[in-house]
Design a protein around this motif. Structure first.
Motif, PDB file in Angstrom:
ATOM      1  N   PRO A 535       0.312  -1.114   0.316  1.00 19.48           N
ATOM      2  CA  PRO A 535      -0.374  -0.489   0.058  1.00 19.48           C
ATOM      3  C   PRO A 535       0.775   1.215  -0.418  1.00 19.48           C
ATOM      4  CG  PRO A 535       0.167  -0.864   2.307  1.00 19.48           C
ATOM      5  CD  PRO A 535       0.782  -2.320   1.203  1.00 19.48           C
ATOM      6  N   GLN A 536       2.048   0.930   0.246  1.00 18.05           N
ATOM      7  CA  GLN A 536       2.609   2.465   0.595  1.00 18.05           C
ATOM      8  C   GLN A 536       3.228   2.465  -0.697  1.00 18.05           C
ATOM      9  OE1 GLN A 536       3.524  -0.618   1.364  1.00 18.05           O
ATOM     10  NE2 GLN A 536       5.971  -1.113   0.749  1.00 18.05           N
ATOM     11  N   ASP A 537       3.685   1.836  -1.738  1.00 20.27           N
ATOM     12  CA  ASP A 537       3.243   2.242  -3.676  1.00 20.27           C
ATOM     13  C   ASP A 537       2.152   2.871  -4.022  1.00 20.27           C
ATOM     14  OD1 ASP A 537       6.003   0.983  -2.786  1.00 20.27           O
ATOM     15  OD2 ASP A 537       5.684  -0.567  -3.778  1.00 20.27           O
ATOM     16  N   ILE A 538       1.087   2.829  -3.237  1.00 15.70           N
ATOM     17  CA  ILE A 538       0.362   3.840  -4.258  1.00 15.70           C
ATOM     18  C   ILE A 538      -0.093   5.377  -3.832  1.00 15.70           C
ATOM     19  CG2 ILE A 538      -2.955   3.486  -3.968  1.00 15.70           C
ATOM     20  CD1 ILE A 538      -2.613   0.963  -3.592  1.00 15.70           C
ATOM     21  N   ASP A 539      -0.182   5.783  -4.396  1.00 18.72           N
ATOM     22  CA  ASP A 539      -0.477   7.439  -5.256  1.00 18.72           C
ATOM     23  C   ASP A 539      -0.977   7.447  -3.836  1.00 18.72           C
ATOM     24  OD1 ASP A 539      -1.107  10.392  -5.775  1.00 18.72           O
ATOM     25  OD2 ASP A 539       1.249   9.973  -6.185  1.00 18.72           O
ATOM     26  N   ASP A 540      -0.353   8.765  -3.013  1.00 15.56           N
ATOM     27  CA  ASP A 540      -1.339   9.784  -1.971  1.00 15.56           C
ATOM     28  C   ASP A 540      -2.556  10.044  -2.540  1.00 15.56           C
ATOM     29  OD1 ASP A 540       0.509   9.180  -0.055  1.00 15.56           O
ATOM     30  OD2 ASP A 540       1.434  10.436  -0.085  1.00 15.56           O
ATOM     31  N   ALA A 541      -2.189  10.641  -3.671  1.00 21.98           N
ATOM     32  CA  ALA A 541      -3.634  11.510  -4.782  1.00 21.98           C
ATOM     33  C   ALA A 541      -4.853   9.878  -4.386  1.00 21.98           C
ATOM     34  CB  ALA A 541      -4.092  11.658  -5.539  1.00 21.98           C
ATOM     35  N   VAL A 542      -4.350   9.099  -4.563  1.00 18.59           N
ATOM     36  CA  VAL A 542      -5.775   8.120  -4.945  1.00 18.59           C
ATOM     37  C   VAL A 542      -5.790   8.097  -3.755  1.00 18.59           C
ATOM     38  CG1 VAL A 542      -5.946   5.779  -5.493  1.00 18.59           C
ATOM     39  CG2 VAL A 542      -5.122   7.358  -6.854  1.00 18.59           C
ATOM     40  N   PHE A 543      -4.749   7.124  -2.666  1.00 10.32           N
ATOM     41  CA  PHE A 543      -5.148   7.204  -1.298  1.00 10.32           C
ATOM     42  C   PHE A 543      -6.035   8.174  -0.494  1.00 10.32           C
ATOM     43  CE2 PHE A 543      -2.451   3.637   0.780  1.00 10.32           C
ATOM     44  CZ  PHE A 543      -3.207   3.109   1.715  1.00 10.32           C
ATOM     45  N   LYS A 544      -6.066   8.904  -0.296  1.00 14.88           N
ATOM     46  CA  LYS A 544      -6.550   9.701   0.215  1.00 14.88           C
ATOM     47  C   LYS A 544      -8.565   9.933  -0.430  1.00 14.88           C
ATOM     48  CE  LYS A 544      -3.316  13.208   1.063  1.00 14.88           C
ATOM     49  NZ  LYS A 544      -2.510  14.890   1.225  1.00 14.88           N
ATOM     50  N   GLN A 545      -8.987   9.045  -1.092  1.00 11.86           N
ATOM     51  CA  GLN A 545     -10.194   9.303  -1.656  1.00 11.86           C
ATOM     52  C   GLN A 545     -10.482   7.973  -1.494  1.00 11.86           C
ATOM     53  OE1 GLN A 545     -11.220  12.113  -2.961  1.00 11.86           O
ATOM     54  NE2 GLN A 545      -9.318  13.003  -3.287  1.00 11.86           N
ATOM     55  N   ILE A 546      -9.834   7.239  -0.635  1.00 12.23           N
ATOM     56  CA  ILE A 546      -9.981   5.516   0.145  1.00 12.23           C
ATOM     57  C   ILE A 546     -10.950   5.519   1.128  1.00 12.23           C
ATOM     58  CG2 ILE A 546     -10.050   3.521   0.588  1.00 12.23           C
ATOM     59  CD1 ILE A 546      -9.095   3.738  -2.201  1.00 12.23           C
ATOM     60  N   ASN A 547     -12.475   5.444   1.067  1.00  6.95           N
ATOM     61  CA  ASN A 547     -13.097   5.191   2.552  1.00  6.95           C
ATOM     62  C   ASN A 547     -13.021   4.241   3.353  1.00  6.95           C
ATOM     63  OD1 ASN A 547     -16.285   5.343   3.568  1.00  6.95           O
ATOM     64  ND2 ASN A 547     -14.984   7.677   3.398  1.00  6.95           N
ATOM     65  N   THR A 548     -13.198   3.967   2.676  1.00  6.27           N
ATOM     66  CA  THR A 548     -12.689   1.825   3.320  1.00  6.27           C
ATOM     67  C   THR A 548     -11.169   1.486   3.182  1.00  6.27           C
ATOM     68  OG1 THR A 548     -15.167   1.963   3.877  1.00  6.27           O
ATOM     69  CG2 THR A 548     -14.345  -0.176   4.213  1.00  6.27           C
ATOM     70  N   THR A 549     -10.807   1.036   4.267  1.00  6.68           N
ATOM     71  CA  THR A 549      -9.321   0.607   4.352  1.00  6.68           C
ATOM     72  C   THR A 549      -9.691  -1.182   5.409  1.00  6.68           C
ATOM     73  OG1 THR A 549      -8.743   2.165   4.465  1.00  6.68           O
ATOM     74  CG2 THR A 549      -7.225   0.414   4.436  1.00  6.68           C
ATOM     75  N   ILE A 550      -9.557  -1.650   5.028  1.00  9.21           N
ATOM     76  CA  ILE A 550      -9.719  -3.326   5.286  1.00  9.21           C
ATOM     77  C   ILE A 550      -7.762  -4.391   5.464  1.00  9.21           C
ATOM     78  CG2 ILE A 550     -10.293  -5.557   5.520  1.00  9.21           C
ATOM     79  CD1 ILE A 550     -12.636  -4.674   3.542  1.00  9.21           C
ATOM     80  N   VAL A 551      -7.379  -3.758   6.445  1.00 11.46           N
ATOM     81  CA  VAL A 551      -5.693  -4.485   6.975  1.00 11.46           C
ATOM     82  C   VAL A 551      -5.420  -5.852   7.152  1.00 11.46           C
ATOM     83  CG1 VAL A 551      -3.560  -3.918   7.983  1.00 11.46           C
ATOM     84  CG2 VAL A 551      -4.424  -1.829   6.845  1.00 11.46           C
ATOM     85  N   LEU A 552      -5.114  -6.440   6.530  1.00 11.15           N
ATOM     86  CA  LEU A 552      -4.518  -8.433   6.860  1.00 11.15           C
ATOM     87  C   LEU A 552      -3.072  -7.880   6.931  1.00 11.15           C
ATOM     88  CD1 LEU A 552      -6.874  -8.495   4.193  1.00 11.15           C
ATOM     89  CD2 LEU A 552      -6.769 -10.135   5.217  1.00 11.15           C
ATOM     90  N   ASN A 553      -2.982  -8.685   7.654  1.00 15.36           N
ATOM     91  CA  ASN A 553      -1.429  -9.112   7.740  1.00 15.36           C
ATOM     92  C   ASN A 553      -0.016  -8.324   6.805  1.00 15.36           C
ATOM     93  OD1 ASN A 553       1.187 -10.889   8.203  1.00 15.36           O
ATOM     94  ND2 ASN A 553       0.674 -10.883  10.167  1.00 15.36           N
TER      95      ASN A 553
END
Length: 607
Positions: A535-553
């Motif tokens: 996820p650290q490689d996804i551009d911040d401009a796109v990341f900021k528009q994400i409303n639901t984040t599901i994090v596994l291990n």
């Protein structure tokens, strides 16, 4: 230093007046022991009468304070001996107010403290502890630090929540939260919506007195309380073996349920279409049932309102790239070959700029070369004709002499747009001729690219199709009404390969397009469903528009930091087992920990 032995050699003189054995001499010279009895106070039972209720009580020994600033809040509870072994950080508790309202809180810390002023860091205490299997709990206080989450109150028969605005009374009994409605209201979890998993704490499902005893977690999916969260975009992040594909399939299966529809502006209610880009060739299996779902498990799913079983309307749209061949013995979905027509480049010139054109070169391509090519060869001309067009030395000389394109710029553009002959205009139907088949309400279209060994070609296919869908969704004058008029979930596995932050023209154009899609998604009924292990490689401009984040291990520290979840949950991520997840969706609920379903709702994995 003398040996302490078993601490049984010490014999002090008894106090005068106490009940104790005494020795006296007899006539034969031996000694005898007799007991001297003294009438003292009668022993008293110090245990309170009645039966314990709850796990402990609010204490004020170190303060009792509720404040607007979380750092200034002090809320602690003394936990009784019988409850100490079962208390866990993250557990949910309730504390009633005298007027019927309830404080809903979460355990954030656990502490043993000295009951009496004493020093237990001594040789005697340590040796004594080493020779016994039990801990004398009475010697210590066990205190739980609490985080107030919400105040629950009754509103004409409905349980509602508000921010914590009052302090509980000292000695208020705290209890485990065991009522489903209380927990869901306290955490702001919707009653209905898209099923993700079951609420858990420390890897164990939260148990209630209801049937079923677990608490289902769902994402809002209607317009009664705002826009459906599917159109406000989701991200699933997890490392290899964390269960992210398993979980993604289960979530997508809910969006493809027959009863799940979305109202359109013209008054129709339409099922969503799902287009899933699949670099590992796993999602076409959603066509097939999971043979491990037995009848009993299926009935449990039905009782909880979870859609399951293969999606009959699943089609694998296989890109024809050069001589590559696609093998699909692991699923029974229909397979349809397609090609990317070069005509799509006129709308998205950056598709042939993948080798890194600079701004000057990109400007020459878009402002001079492509418009002239289209004028001379027509809008449906092929990639082969375009390379022939660029091979004309007279064109190069003319543009250089006119000052429109310098010869060095012309040569750079020509070099960088070569090498796509195996991507465009292959021996298959153009995807633009199959839009009604590609985007189907209630249907799943999977685009596998595992068989394409050329990474550049695979990226071009994915970006061409996703751009087509996004452009049509956002257009006020669309070419394909089917795309515009159908709710669409655009799924992208290994999203970090396409939405990365980079300096190339292509990357900049891609990020801009997806950012605009994310911003307008809820209005146009377009949802991005991104899956990644980086996820650290996804551009911040796109990341900021994400409303639901599901994090596994996730094991990488930078990856964990990038998902921007609360610190108390962030610390759990590296230790989560397969299927455990953290969900951070501010518009849906408080941040929570979940356990996904142990079985995939469709076929998953290869034999």
């Amino acid at each position: 230093m003398s040996d302490l032995g078993d601490f049984g050699d010490f014999d002090a003189d008894p106090d005068d007046g106490a009940d104790s054995p005494t020795s006296s001499a007899t006539n034969d010279g031996s000694s005898s022991t007799e007991t001297v009895t003294d009438d003292g106070f009668e022993p008293t039972d110090v245990e309170p009468s009645g039966e314990d209720v709850g796990v402990g009580a609010i204490c004020v020994s170190q303060g009792l304070r509720i404040a607007e600033d979380e750092d200034d809040t002090t809320l602690r509870a003394y936990v009784t001996r019988g409850n100490r072994s079962s208390i866990r950080i993250g557990s949910y508790l309730v504390a009633p107010y005298p007027d019927g309202e309830t404080l809903f809180c979460r355990i954030t810390g656990l502490e043993y403290a000295q009951q009496y002023h004493a020093d237990d860091a001594t040789e005697i205490h340590a040796r004594r502890a080493m020779r016994t299997d039990e801990v004398e709990e009475a010697d210590y206080k066990f205190v739980a630090g609490l985080e107030p989450v919400a105040v629950l109150y009754d509103d004409n028969g409905d349980l509602k929540r508000r921010m914590t605005d009052r302090v509980p009374k000292p000695q208020t009994v705290v209890r485990r939260a065991t009522d489903t409605e209380t927990i869901k209201t306290g955490l702001k979890i919707p009653e209905d919506g898209v099923f993700l998993g079951h609420l858990s704490v420390g890897g164990e499902k939260v148990q209630t007195a209801a049937s079923p005893p677990t608490i289902d977690y769902r994402l809002k999916d209607d317009y009664d309380s705002g826009d459906p969260l599917v159109f406000r975009h989701s991200l699933i992040a997890g490392g290899t073996g964390s269960g992210k594909t398993h979980g993604a399939k289960n979530i997508l299966r809910q969006y493809l349920a027959e009863e799940r529809t979305y109202p359109m502006e013209d008054g129709r209610s339409v099922q969503a279409a799902v287009v899933q880009f699949d670099p590992q060739d796993e999602y076409a299996q959603m066509h097939d049932d999971n043979p491990d779902l037995d009848g009993e498990y299926a009935r449990r799913l039905e009782r909880e309102g979870v859609a399951y079983g293969g999606v009959d309307d699943t089609t694998a749209f296989v890109p024809k790239v050069g001589s590559s061949s696609y093998s699909a013995g692991h699923h029974r979905a229909e397979q349809v070959e397609f090609t990317i027509p070069f005509s799509m480049v006129h709308e998205n010139p950056w598709l042939v700029a993948g080798s890194g054109l600079n701004d000057n070169q990109y400007g020459a391509l878009t402002s001079v070369l492509l418009p002239r090519f289209r004028k001379e060869y027509g809008s449906q001309a092929t990639y082969e004709e375009f390379t022939t067009f660029l091979d004309d030395p007279a064109l190069r000389e003319e543009l250089d002499e006119s000052g429109r394109v310098h010869e060095a710029t012309f040569d750079a553009v020509r070099r960088r747009v070569l090498g796509f002959d195996h991507v465009f205009d292959q021996d298959a139907r153009p995807i633009t001729d199959m839009i009604n088949d590609f985007v189907r309400p209630g249907g799943l279209s999977v685009v596998p690219t595992y068989h394409v060994s050329d990474t550049r070609a695979a990226e071009t296919v994915v970006l061409a199709l996703s751009s087509l869908l996004i452009d049509e969704k956002l257009s006020n004058d669309p070419t394909y009404d089917r795309i515009k008029e159908t709710p669409l979930v655009l799924g992208m596995d290994e999203a970090h390969n396409f939405l990365t932050d980079a300096d190339s023209v292509q990357a900049g154009k891609v990020i801009k397009k997806f950012t605009e899609a994310a911003k307008q998604g809820r209005k146009e009924r377009l949802g991005l469903f991104l899956i990644t292990q980086d996820p650290q490689d996804i551009d911040d401009a796109v990341f900021k528009q994400i409303n639901t984040t599901i994090v596994l291990n996730l094991g990488d520290e930078d990856a964990i930091k990038s998902v921007n979840i609360p610190s108390n949950l962030e610390s759990k991520v590296p230790y989560m087992e397969k299927g455990q997840m953290v969900v951070y969706s501010p518009d849906n609920s408080e941040p929570v920990e979940l356990i996904g379903l142990p079985k995939c709702l469709t076929r998953h994995g290869r034999d």
